[in-house]
Design a protein around this motif. Structure first.
Motif, PDB file in Angstrom:
ATOM      1  N   GLY A   1      34.364  31.367  32.673  1.00  0.00           N
ATOM      2  CA  GLY A   1      34.913  31.820  31.398  1.00  0.00           C
ATOM      3  C   GLY A   1      35.606  30.740  30.591  1.00  0.00           C
ATOM      4  O   GLY A   1      35.864  30.940  29.402  1.00  0.00           O
TER       5      GLY A   1
ATOM      6  N   TYR B   1      31.212  43.641  32.284  1.00  0.00           N
ATOM      7  CA  TYR B   1      31.755  42.339  32.700  1.00  0.00           C
ATOM      8  C   TYR B   1      31.792  41.423  31.483  1.00  0.00           C
ATOM      9  O   TYR B   1      31.294  41.758  30.417  1.00  0.00           O
ATOM     10  N   PHE B   2      32.390  40.259  31.676  1.00  0.00           N
ATOM     11  CA  PHE B   2      32.401  39.244  30.625  1.00  0.00           C
ATOM     12  C   PHE B   2      31.009  38.587  30.548  1.00  0.00           C
ATOM     13  O   PHE B   2      30.215  38.703  31.485  1.00  0.00           O
TER      14      PHE B   2
ATOM     15  N   TRP C   1      38.964  42.089  25.411  1.00  0.00           N
ATOM     16  CA  TRP C   1      39.761  42.195  26.645  1.00  0.00           C
ATOM     17  C   TRP C   1      41.247  42.025  26.336  1.00  0.00           C
ATOM     18  O   TRP C   1      42.101  42.731  26.868  1.00  0.00           O
TER      19      TRP C   1
ATOM     20  N   LYS D   1      41.262  46.625  29.901  1.00  0.00           N
ATOM     21  CA  LYS D   1      42.004  46.251  31.117  1.00  0.00           C
ATOM     22  C   LYS D   1      42.758  47.472  31.670  1.00  0.00           C
ATOM     23  O   LYS D   1      42.723  47.743  32.871  1.00  0.00           O
TER      24      LYS D   1
ATOM     25  N   GLN E   1      35.637  45.570  42.189  1.00  0.00           N
ATOM     26  CA  GLN E   1      35.617  44.571  43.265  1.00  0.00           C
ATOM     27  C   GLN E   1      34.175  44.124  43.534  1.00  0.00           C
ATOM     28  O   GLN E   1      33.349  44.874  44.062  1.00  0.00           O
ATOM     29  N   SER E   2      33.924  42.874  43.175  1.00  0.00           N
ATOM     30  CA  SER E   2      32.551  42.348  43.234  1.00  0.00           C
ATOM     31  C   SER E   2      31.935  42.454  44.631  1.00  0.00           C
ATOM     32  O   SER E   2      30.735  42.725  44.763  1.00  0.00           O
TER      33      SER E   2
ATOM     34  N   ARG F   1      31.506  36.317  38.760  1.00  0.00           N
ATOM     35  CA  ARG F   1      31.420  37.045  40.022  1.00  0.00           C
ATOM     36  C   ARG F   1      30.214  37.983  40.104  1.00  0.00           C
ATOM     37  O   ARG F   1      30.110  38.768  41.040  1.00  0.00           O
TER      38      ARG F   1
ATOM     39  N   VAL G   1      29.634  35.987  31.324  1.00  0.00           N
ATOM     40  CA  VAL G   1      29.542  34.821  32.213  1.00  0.00           C
ATOM     41  C   VAL G   1      28.826  35.260  33.487  1.00  0.00           C
ATOM     42  O   VAL G   1      28.769  36.450  33.791  1.00  0.00           O
TER      43      VAL G   1
ATOM     44  N   PHE H   1      36.209  38.205  25.197  1.00  0.00           N
ATOM     45  CA  PHE H   1      37.581  37.845  25.540  1.00  0.00           C
ATOM     46  C   PHE H   1      38.553  38.514  24.562  1.00  0.00           C
ATOM     47  O   PHE H   1      39.609  39.038  24.947  1.00  0.00           O
TER      48      PHE H   1
ATOM     49  N   TYR I   1      39.638  27.290  37.391  1.00  0.00           N
ATOM     50  CA  TYR I   1      40.589  27.894  36.450  1.00  0.00           C
ATOM     51  C   TYR I   1      41.991  27.289  36.505  1.00  0.00           C
ATOM     52  O   TYR I   1      42.773  27.472  35.584  1.00  0.00           O
TER      53      TYR I   1
ATOM     54  N   GLN J   1      40.973  44.629  36.323  1.00  0.00           N
ATOM     55  CA  GLN J   1      40.030  43.507  36.272  1.00  0.00           C
ATOM     56  C   GLN J   1      38.587  43.993  36.235  1.00  0.00           C
ATOM     57  O   GLN J   1      38.280  45.116  36.630  1.00  0.00           O
ATOM     58  N   LEU J   2      37.734  43.115  35.774  1.00  0.00           N
ATOM     59  CA  LEU J   2      36.282  43.326  35.812  1.00  0.00           C
ATOM     60  C   LEU J   2      35.722  42.399  36.882  1.00  0.00           C
ATOM     61  O   LEU J   2      36.365  41.409  37.201  1.00  0.00           O
ATOM     62  N   PRO J   3      34.562  42.702  37.438  1.00  0.00           N
ATOM     63  CA  PRO J   3      33.532  43.647  37.014  1.00  0.00           C
ATOM     64  C   PRO J   3      33.808  45.118  37.396  1.00  0.00           C
ATOM     65  O   PRO J   3      34.512  45.406  38.353  1.00  0.00           O
TER      66      PRO J   3
HETATM   67  N1  GTB Z   1      38.650  40.544  43.480  1.00  0.00           N
HETATM   68  C1  GTB Z   1      38.073  40.835  42.190  1.00  0.00           C
HETATM   69  C2  GTB Z   1      36.550  40.942  42.339  1.00  0.00           C
HETATM   70  O1  GTB Z   1      35.992  40.337  43.245  1.00  0.00           O
HETATM   71  O2  GTB Z   1      35.924  41.674  41.550  1.00  0.00           O
HETATM   72  C3  GTB Z   1      38.464  39.734  41.220  1.00  0.00           C
HETATM   73  C4  GTB Z   1      37.987  40.085  39.828  1.00  0.00           C
HETATM   74  C5  GTB Z   1      38.417  39.058  38.801  1.00  0.00           C
HETATM   75  O3  GTB Z   1      38.990  38.017  39.125  1.00  0.00           O
HETATM   76  N2  GTB Z   1      38.146  39.397  37.550  1.00  0.00           N
HETATM   77  C6  GTB Z   1      38.468  38.530  36.457  1.00  0.00           C
HETATM   78  C7  GTB Z   1      39.241  39.333  35.411  1.00  0.00           C
HETATM   79  O4  GTB Z   1      39.011  40.505  35.219  1.00  0.00           O
HETATM   80  C8  GTB Z   1      37.180  38.079  35.813  1.00  0.00           C
HETATM   81  S1  GTB Z   1      36.278  36.948  36.771  1.00  0.00           S
HETATM   82  N3  GTB Z   1      40.127  38.635  34.717  1.00  0.00           N
HETATM   83  C9  GTB Z   1      40.875  39.202  33.641  1.00  0.00           C
HETATM   84  C10 GTB Z   1      42.258  39.618  33.991  1.00  0.00           C
HETATM   85  O5  GTB Z   1      42.653  39.525  35.184  1.00  0.00           O
HETATM   86  O6  GTB Z   1      42.966  40.067  33.086  1.00  0.00           O
HETATM   87  C11 GTB Z   1      36.809  35.368  36.129  1.00  0.00           C
HETATM   88  C12 GTB Z   1      36.683  35.289  34.655  1.00  0.00           C
HETATM   89  C13 GTB Z   1      37.809  35.137  33.892  1.00  0.00           C
HETATM   90  C14 GTB Z   1      37.700  35.060  32.497  1.00  0.00           C
HETATM   91  C15 GTB Z   1      36.462  35.142  31.899  1.00  0.00           C
HETATM   92  N4  GTB Z   1      36.340  35.051  30.464  1.00  0.00           N
HETATM   93  O7  GTB Z   1      37.341  34.926  29.760  1.00  0.00           O
HETATM   94  O8  GTB Z   1      35.209  35.090  29.949  1.00  0.00           O
HETATM   95  C16 GTB Z   1      35.355  35.314  32.668  1.00  0.00           C
HETATM   96  C17 GTB Z   1      35.468  35.391  34.052  1.00  0.00           C
END
Ligand code: GTB
Length: 208
Positions: free
Chosen positions: A204, A8-9, A39, A45, A65-66, A14, A11, A36, A109, A52-54
């Motif tokens: 984030g 995960y990131f 990523w 990705k 999916q969290s 989630r 942060v 970041f 966001y 997406q993560l986590p």
């Molecule tokens: N439904 C999914 C769940 O519950 O796991 C939603 C997961 C989700 O929104 N993941 C976001 C993600 O992967 C991270 S959580 N975003 C990247 C993308 O879609 O390309 C929110 C978030 C966003 C950015 C940061 N950051 O830059 O540090 C941290 C957390």
């Protein structure tokens, strides 16, 4: 070796609730933190099933999916109710936590500057049902008489909401007591007070 790995990131995002639940159950967690910049290169990705993560690994099992991750850990460690009916009620509670979390994430966001005032004003309407449920269920948990993954999820979200609006729980005694009691669980307390956890931003983009 830690049985569980989380990618995960850096942060809380989630994964705050997951970390609290694992800590409370005395489970170790190996964390792969993705920056970041890393990523944005795209390889990580592209390797994620839904982009997406986590990502959570339990031996050979890979989960995204969290909320599915919370359910998996809850199921394994006895935090998913005592029977099918409790499990269904816990699902219902967790879905409602997710509804509120999505509103919070949208605010953070997408519309923090323009939407914060309205969000905080409307927050009581979204907290009221949880207050009613907790006030009614004398155990201090959302469902039944033992903690569930939905409790950790609600707790994590309430901590974030209190950072957003320090007074948001003031008119909700059951929610306040829920936060106090969950914060005082010794292993949760130790996690909340640990440097690693404290220094991790909630979101984030630096907004909170
Ligand atoms: N439904 C999914 C769940 O519950 O796991 C939603 C997961 C989700 O929104 N993941 C976001 C993600 O992967 C991270 S959580 N975003 C990247 C993308 O879609 O390309 C929110 C978030 C966003 C950015 C940061 N950051 O830059 O540090 C941290 C957390």
């Amino acid at each position: 070796m830690a049985p569980y790995t989380l990618t995960y990131f850096a942060v809380k995002g989630r994964c705050g609730a997951l970390k609290m639940m694992l800590a409370d159950y005395g489970q170790q967690l190996k964390e792969n933190l993705v920056t970041f910049e890393e990523w944005m290169k795209g390889d990580v990705k592209a390797s994620c099933v839904f982009g997406q993560l986590p990502k959570f690994q339990d031996g050979d099992l890979v989960l995204y999916q969290s909320n599915a991750i919370l359910r998996h850990v809850g199921r394994k460690h006895g935090a998913y109710g005592k029977n099918d009916c409790e499990a269904s009620l816990i699902d219902m509670m967790n879905d409602s936590v997710e509804d509120l979390r999505l509103k919070y994430i949208k605010l953070i966001y997408q519309e923090f500057e323009t939407g914060k005032e309205a969000f905080v004003k409307d927050l009581a309407n979204h907290l009221k049902p949880f207050e009613t449920i907790l006030a009614k269920n004398k155990s201090g948990f959302l469902v039944g008489d033992q903690i569930s993954f939905a409790d950790y999820n609600l707790f994590d979200l309430l901590l974030n909401l209190r950072v957003l609006s320090s007074t948001c729980l003031d008119s909700f005694p059951a929610l306040k007591s829920f936060v106090e009691k969950t914060s005082a669980r010794p292993k949760v307390k130790a996690l909340l007070e640990s440097d690693d956890f404290k220094k991790m931003p909630i979101n984030g983009n630096g907004k909170q």
